[in-house]
Design a protein around this motif. Sequence first.
Motif, PDB file in Angstrom:
ATOM      1  N   VAL A   1       0.857  -1.200   0.000  1.00 42.69           N
ATOM      2  CA  VAL A   1       0.000   0.000   0.000  1.00 42.69           C
ATOM      3  C   VAL A   1       0.883   1.237   0.000  1.00 42.69           C
ATOM      4  N   ASP A   2       0.599   2.127  -0.963  1.00 40.68           N
ATOM      5  CA  ASP A   2       1.317   3.400  -1.007  1.00 40.68           C
ATOM      6  C   ASP A   2       0.754   4.266   0.118  1.00 40.68           C
ATOM      7  N   THR A   3       1.629   4.642   1.050  1.00 43.34           N
ATOM      8  CA  THR A   3       1.185   5.271   2.293  1.00 43.34           C
ATOM      9  C   THR A   3       1.796   6.652   2.452  1.00 43.34           C
ATOM     10  N   VAL A   4       1.038   7.547   3.053  1.00 45.27           N
ATOM     11  CA  VAL A   4       1.566   8.881   3.365  1.00 45.27           C
ATOM     12  C   VAL A   4       1.537   9.065   4.880  1.00 45.27           C
ATOM     13  N   THR A   5       2.608   9.646   5.414  1.00 43.11           N
ATOM     14  CA  THR A   5       2.604  10.060   6.824  1.00 43.11           C
ATOM     15  C   THR A   5       2.842  11.566   6.874  1.00 43.11           C
ATOM     16  N   VAL A   6       1.908  12.236   7.537  1.00 48.63           N
ATOM     17  CA  VAL A   6       2.006  13.688   7.715  1.00 48.63           C
ATOM     18  C   VAL A   6       2.612  13.920   9.092  1.00 48.63           C
ATOM     19  N   VAL A   7       3.728  14.642   9.115  1.00 41.41           N
ATOM     20  CA  VAL A   7       4.538  14.728  10.328  1.00 41.41           C
ATOM     21  C   VAL A   7       4.681  16.183  10.753  1.00 41.41           C
ATOM     22  N   THR A   8       4.333  16.464  11.994  1.00 35.90           N
ATOM     23  CA  THR A   8       4.418  17.847  12.464  1.00 35.90           C
ATOM     24  C   THR A   8       4.536  17.867  13.982  1.00 35.90           C
ATOM     25  N   GLU A   9       4.775  19.037  14.520  1.00 37.18           N
ATOM     26  CA  GLU A   9       4.586  19.267  15.950  1.00 37.18           C
ATOM     27  C   GLU A   9       3.320  20.098  16.097  1.00 37.18           C
ATOM     28  N   GLY A  10       2.486  19.740  17.052  1.00 38.48           N
ATOM     29  CA  GLY A  10       1.281  20.511  17.308  1.00 38.48           C
ATOM     30  C   GLY A  10       1.523  21.474  18.449  1.00 38.48           C
ATOM     31  N   ILE A  11       0.908  22.652  18.362  1.00 38.21           N
ATOM     32  CA  ILE A  11       0.940  23.603  19.486  1.00 38.21           C
ATOM     33  C   ILE A  11      -0.416  23.484  20.166  1.00 38.21           C
ATOM     34  N   PHE A  12      -0.411  22.919  21.375  1.00 42.60           N
ATOM     35  CA  PHE A  12      -1.676  22.564  22.023  1.00 42.60           C
ATOM     36  C   PHE A  12      -1.987  23.513  23.182  1.00 42.60           C
ATOM     37  N   SER A  13      -3.016  24.339  22.989  1.00 38.15           N
ATOM     38  CA  SER A  13      -3.513  25.163  24.099  1.00 38.15           C
ATOM     39  C   SER A  13      -4.488  24.347  24.934  1.00 38.15           C
ATOM     40  N   TYR A  14      -5.283  23.554  24.254  1.00 35.52           N
ATOM     41  CA  TYR A  14      -6.215  22.676  24.956  1.00 35.52           C
ATOM     42  C   TYR A  14      -5.486  21.369  25.241  1.00 35.52           C
ATOM     43  N   CYS A  15      -4.873  21.299  26.388  1.00 32.27           N
ATOM     44  CA  CYS A  15      -4.162  20.067  26.720  1.00 32.27           C
ATOM     45  C   CYS A  15      -3.923  19.995  28.217  1.00 32.27           C
ATOM     46  N   GLY A  16      -3.623  18.816  28.659  1.00 31.79           N
ATOM     47  CA  GLY A  16      -3.325  18.607  30.072  1.00 31.79           C
ATOM     48  C   GLY A  16      -2.922  17.161  30.261  1.00 31.79           C
ATOM     49  N   VAL A  17      -2.808  16.750  31.501  1.00 28.01           N
ATOM     50  CA  VAL A  17      -2.533  15.341  31.762  1.00 28.01           C
ATOM     51  C   VAL A  17      -3.534  14.814  32.790  1.00 28.01           C
ATOM     52  N   LYS A  18      -3.855  13.563  32.633  1.00 24.77           N
ATOM     53  CA  LYS A  18      -4.604  12.831  33.651  1.00 24.77           C
ATOM     54  C   LYS A  18      -3.584  11.943  34.359  1.00 24.77           C
ATOM     55  N   VAL A  19      -3.560  12.014  35.666  1.00 24.13           N
ATOM     56  CA  VAL A  19      -2.570  11.256  36.439  1.00 24.13           C
ATOM     57  C   VAL A  19      -3.301  10.205  37.277  1.00 24.13           C
ATOM     58  N   LYS A  20      -2.920   8.967  37.101  1.00 30.12           N
ATOM     59  CA  LYS A  20      -3.503   7.862  37.886  1.00 30.12           C
ATOM     60  C   LYS A  20      -2.449   7.442  38.907  1.00 30.12           C
ATOM     61  N   ILE A  21      -2.838   7.492  40.171  1.00 27.22           N
ATOM     62  CA  ILE A  21      -1.896   7.207  41.256  1.00 27.22           C
ATOM     63  C   ILE A  21      -2.397   5.974  41.989  1.00 27.22           C
ATOM     64  N   ASP A  22      -1.680   4.885  41.851  1.00 27.91           N
ATOM     65  CA  ASP A  22      -2.120   3.625  42.461  1.00 27.91           C
ATOM     66  C   ASP A  22      -1.816   3.652  43.949  1.00 27.91           C
ATOM     67  N   THR A  23      -2.824   3.941  44.736  1.00 23.13           N
ATOM     68  CA  THR A  23      -2.672   3.933  46.197  1.00 23.13           C
ATOM     69  C   THR A  23      -4.053   3.884  46.819  1.00 23.13           C
ATOM     70  N   ASP A  24      -4.133   3.284  48.007  1.00 23.15           N
ATOM     71  CA  ASP A  24      -5.400   3.345  48.736  1.00 23.15           C
ATOM     72  C   ASP A  24      -5.402   4.530  49.699  1.00 23.15           C
TER      73      ASP A  24
END
Length: 501
Positions: free
Chosen positions: A118-141
Motif C-alpha cells: 500500500v502506497d502510504t503517506v505520513t504527515v509529520v508535524t509538531e502541534g501547538i496545544f492550548s487545549y491540553c493537560g494530563v490525567k494522572v492515575k496514582i495507584d494507592t489506597d
Amino acid sequence: MSKDQLPVPASPQKFGASEGEGIVRCDACPVLCRIRPGRAGACARYANRDGVLERTDPLLLMRRVVDRGEPVVPFAAQAWEGEALDPARTFLTGVGAGTTYPDYKPAPFLVSAEHAGVDTVTVVTEGIFSYCGVKVKIDTDRHLGPETAPVRAHGAHVGHVTTAEYGSQMLSIGGVRHLTGGSKQEGTATCSTLLELCAGKPVELMIEGGRSLVVEAGKAPIVDGESQVRMRVGCGSAAIGMFAKQWFGHVDEVIVLDDHITGVLTEHQSGRVLGMPPSGIRVRGRRSTPGRYFQVANAGSGWGGTDITDPLSAIRHIDAKLAWPGLRLLLTSTTGEDALYCLLDDRLHPVASDMPVAVRTVVDRIQENCEPARSTVLFMAGAGGSLRAGVTGNPVLLTRSVAVGETRVTMGGAPVYVWPGGGITVMVEVTRMPKGAFGYVPTPAIVAPIEFTLPRALYAELGGHTNEVRPIDDVIRTLEATARIEAWQGDNPWPFAGDAP
Ligand code: SF4
C-alpha cells in the motif's frame, strides 16, 4: 539551552523571514520572536544561525529493528551503528519536526512509503496545544484529598483531584483554563508542571486539604514522603469474596477495612454460602448490603485508606447472644500490609494473639495479589484545530477519517486513544513516547509531536497537500546526518496497517 548558545545538530526548516541586520523573525508560533544572529527564540526551539532559522532539536527517525518472527528489541536498547536506514523500516516522527503555524502551511514533512503493497503517506508535524493537560492515575489506597480539591505546583493552582478509580486516585492537571484563563504565573507554572510530568521527571504536587505527593510517570508515587508499594487488591467486599474460601476453617470472622466498602465475612454472601455462623461482631458505618459497609471511618492514611490506626475502633459492638469466647477474628487492610489477629476473651473482648500460619498465608496472598503501585501520566490534547490544515485544505475530512479509523494517529510513534465524537481529542501515555518529545511556546501552550498515517489514495481524496509529499528515501538521505536515530519502541504497534512487525 541558553538563548546565547547555538545548538547542534539542527534540521533545515522552511520558517522565518529576514528582517535585516541578520535578524530573523520566527513565524513558527504566534509569539513571532525577532531572533538575533547566534541567539535562540523565547521557547529555545528555534535559533538564528548566520541568518537562517533552525529548529534546535534534531528530527527523530525511528528504525524498526525487528524481523518478522524475531524477538522484539526493547526501546532504544539497540544502538544504531551508522548503517544505512531501510526506508521500509523507518518511521519519521514529529519530534523536532517544527510546526505548521501560520496554519495554512503544509506540515513540515509529508512522506510517502510503500508498506505491505500500500502506497502510504505520513504527515509529520509538531502541534501547538492550548487545549491540553494530563490525567494522572496514582495507584494507592491512601486518601490524597477531597474530590475537586485544588492541586498546586510551583506555587500555583495547576489542577484538581478528580473522581477516584478502582484502587487508584486520579488528578487532572493543566487544561486550557489553567494555561491561559488565569494569571500569567498560573499559566507559566501549569506549563512547567505539564512539561515535567510529560518528560517523566519527578514533580512535587500539593493537594489543598490533603497530601503532598511526588509523581513521576511510570514510578511508584510518594505520598507525604512515603513511597507507595502496593495498590489494594480490591475493596473490602471484593477481598472478602476473593479469599473467603481460603479463610474458611481458620477464622470465625474477618473484617477487611477499606475507605470505600468495609467487608465483614460472616454477614457477607460469601460467608453465608460457606455456612459460617454469624459472629455478632458489628462494625461502624452505614450498611449498604449484608456484610458491606460504607463510611466506617473518615478517609486518611491509616488502614485501608481510612483514618483508622487502631483497627478495633472500627467495631461498634459485639452481640453477646451470638459471639463466643475463643472466637477467632482477623482484621486486615485491603493490601494485607496491616493485619491483626485476635481471640475473644471470656468477656468477649478481642485480645491480640499470634497469627496462625494458615491465616498469615492468606494475608500474604492478599499482598501477593496487589499490583505494584505506579504513577501513570496520560497526555490529553485536542488536535482537531488548525494543525489539520497542515494535513489537508478541507480539515473536517481529516477529522472524519480519523474518527472512522482510516487515518492512524500517533504521537512520536506512540499509539493514541482517539475519543469518539467530534474533534480529534487524543490521549497518549507519556512513557511510550520518545525522550524529549515535548516542548512549549510562551503563549503558553505545549508543543508535542503528532503524525497522521493513511493510504496515499485516501490522502488525495481528503484534499491533502499531495504536491508536497516526498518519498521517505529522499527525506532520509537529506536528514540522516543530522537526525536523531533511535530504535522503535518494541511494544508500540507499527503504524502501517497490515505491516505489523
Ligand atoms: S516562541 Fe519559539 S516558536 Fe514561537 S516564535 Fe519564538 S522561537 Fe519561534
